[in-house]
Structures are given as structure tokens and as C-alpha cells.
Design a protein around this motif. Structure first.
Motif, PDB file in Angstrom:
ATOM      1  N   MET A 127       0.845  -1.195   0.000  1.00 38.55           N
ATOM      2  CA  MET A 127       0.000   0.000   0.000  1.00 38.55           C
ATOM      3  C   MET A 127       0.880   1.245   0.000  1.00 38.55           C
ATOM      4  SD  MET A 127      -2.643  -1.469   2.873  1.00 38.55           S
ATOM      5  CE  MET A 127      -3.736  -0.040   2.963  1.00 38.55           C
ATOM      6  N   GLY A 128       0.270   2.398  -0.259  1.00 39.56           N
ATOM      7  CA  GLY A 128       1.042   3.628  -0.315  1.00 39.56           C
ATOM      8  C   GLY A 128       0.239   4.835   0.129  1.00 39.56           C
ATOM      9  N   LYS A 129       0.740   6.014  -0.230  1.00 44.23           N
ATOM     10  CA  LYS A 129       0.155   7.273   0.230  1.00 44.23           C
ATOM     11  C   LYS A 129      -1.327   7.404  -0.150  1.00 44.23           C
ATOM     12  CE  LYS A 129       2.725  10.933   0.446  1.00 44.23           C
ATOM     13  NZ  LYS A 129       3.531  12.154   0.164  1.00 44.23           N
ATOM     14  N   ARG A 130      -1.709   6.900  -1.292  1.00 49.09           N
ATOM     15  CA  ARG A 130      -3.103   7.011  -1.731  1.00 49.09           C
ATOM     16  C   ARG A 130      -4.055   6.201  -0.844  1.00 49.09           C
ATOM     17  NH1 ARG A 130      -3.396   7.150  -8.336  1.00 49.09           N
ATOM     18  NH2 ARG A 130      -2.070   8.986  -8.591  1.00 49.09           N
ATOM     19  N   ASP A 131      -3.510   5.283  -0.078  1.00 51.19           N
ATOM     20  CA  ASP A 131      -4.352   4.450   0.786  1.00 51.19           C
ATOM     21  C   ASP A 131      -4.610   5.084   2.153  1.00 51.19           C
ATOM     22  OD1 ASP A 131      -4.611   2.008  -0.917  1.00 51.19           O
ATOM     23  OD2 ASP A 131      -2.426   2.077  -0.761  1.00 51.19           O
ATOM     24  N   GLN A 132      -3.951   6.191   2.439  1.00 52.54           N
ATOM     25  CA  GLN A 132      -4.154   6.832   3.742  1.00 52.54           C
ATOM     26  C   GLN A 132      -5.440   7.651   3.728  1.00 52.54           C
ATOM     27  OE1 GLN A 132      -0.753   8.735   5.487  1.00 52.54           O
ATOM     28  NE2 GLN A 132      -1.985   9.825   6.995  1.00 52.54           N
TER      29      GLN A 132
END
Length: 199
Positions: A127-132
Motif C-alpha cells: 500500500m502507499g500514500k493514496r491508501d491513507q
């Protein structure tokens, strides 16, 4: 039966996958520690905790015993089955280098923040920043005034107080044991949190 029992160091991240029916208990070990928290359907992380859906369903900005954490489609992820603290925050958000700079000055930009903790833990799950998404702050005190103003003030927790959540499906939980030192959410002194998973 205890499946996992760990103490999260001050400022550190943590995560786990809860199977349906398992209970996670989060303990404010030393008192006045904010524990930032995100939740996702472990089998489809696009289905994340939604502050909007959760608050709309319960018609309150605070989380209390019986509150159900929901996805944007209103599917239940977790239910608060017990809490020693009167209420928990859904509005204060997670600290970041950018928000620290805006609120407290450029000299704070280098300070580690919850956003970085979340990203570090996300990397373990692809996962990455877009998942926060918008997060929950367990134990943090963010009163809302009648005119809608809010602020982060001294906590209402104490050493050993806890909140327990039951998984309503298979859930990925991601935690930042908040490193914030510029406001009273941690009493200006980040401390430990304990995570215990029960079958």
C-alpha cells in the motif's frame, strides 16, 4: 486466548490482521498518549474506514462503546465493545511534516510524524500514500464547541486505560503511536501503547 501481545514503543508504527471475531485491545500504558489508527478490509484494502460513513450512521463525532467503524459503503469493520475513556476523536487527523510546519513553524519540518509511520507500515502490505484516509485518534481529546470550533487539548486518558474492538470481518489495522511533541495530545512526551489480540 491471547494471539498476540506487544508493546509499541513511543513514536513507532504497528499493524496486524484481525480475523473475524477477534478482539484488539489498545492500552494507553503510561497515560495521555494518542494512538492514531486506520482500518481496512484485509481482503480488499480499497474498502477502508470512512469517518464520514461512521459518523453519519451514529450521528455523533465521537466514538464510544457500541460505535461501529464503517467503510464508505457502510459495511462494518470493527465494533467498540468496551472503553475506559469517555470518548475518542475522529476529527483531529494525523500529524505530518507539512501540518507540523503550518501549525508550529518550519523548524518542526524534520520531526517524525504519524503520516510517515503509516507509510512505513503500508509498505508491508503493498500500500502507499493514496491508501491513507482520515484516521481515528484513540485517547485524544478534541472537544467541539457549539460554534463548531475544535482544538487539541489535554487528554482524558490515564495510565492503563484501554479500548477494545471486535473485528466484524477480516480487518487490517494500522497504528501510529503518535510522535507529536508540539501539542498536548501526548502530554508533550510520547509514550508506550500495548496491543493485545484475543481469539
Amino acid at each position: 486466548m491471547i494471539v498476540r501481545d506487544e508493546v509499541v514503543a513511543p513514536r513507532a508504527p504497528w499493524s496486524a490482521i484481525l480475523e473475524k471475531g477477534q478482539t484488539l485491545t489498545i492500552v494507553d500504558v503510561d497515560g495521555n498518549q494518542a494512538v492514531d489508527f486506520l482500518a481496512y478490509d484485509a481482503d480488499d484494502t480499497a474498502n477502508a474506514y470512512s469517518a464520514q460513513a461512521t459518523l453519519q450512521e451514529q450521528d455523533s463525532v465521537y466514538l464510544v462503546t457500541g460505535s461501529v467503524l464503517r467503510t464508505a459503503e457502510s459495511a462494518p469493520l470493527l465494533t467498540i465493545v468496551a472503553t475506559d475513556v469517555e470518548r475518542h476523536d475522529t476529527l483531529g487527523g494525523a500529524c505530518s511534516k507539512e501540518s507540523n510546519t503550518l501549525r508550529y513553524g518550519f523548524h518542526t519540518y524534520s520531526q517524525h510524524a504519524c503520516a510517515e509511520n503509516f507509510l512505513a507500515e503500508f509498505s508491508r502490505y503493498g500500500m502507499g500514500k493514496r491508501d491513507q484516509v482520515s484516521n481515528i485518534n484513540w485517547f485524544m481529546n478534541v472537544p467541539v464547541d457549539p460554534d463548531g470550533a475544535l482544538g487539541i487539548v489535554d487528554g482524558i486518558s490515564a495510565p492503563g486505560l484501554s479500548v477494545s474492538l471486535r473485528a466484524e470481518t477480516r480487518v487490517l489495522v494500522v497504528v501510529s503511536n503518535c510522535p507529536q511533541i508540539n501539542n498536548p495530545c501526548n502530554g508533550f512526551d510520547p509514550s508506550r501503547a500495548r496491543m493485545t489480540i484475543h481469539d
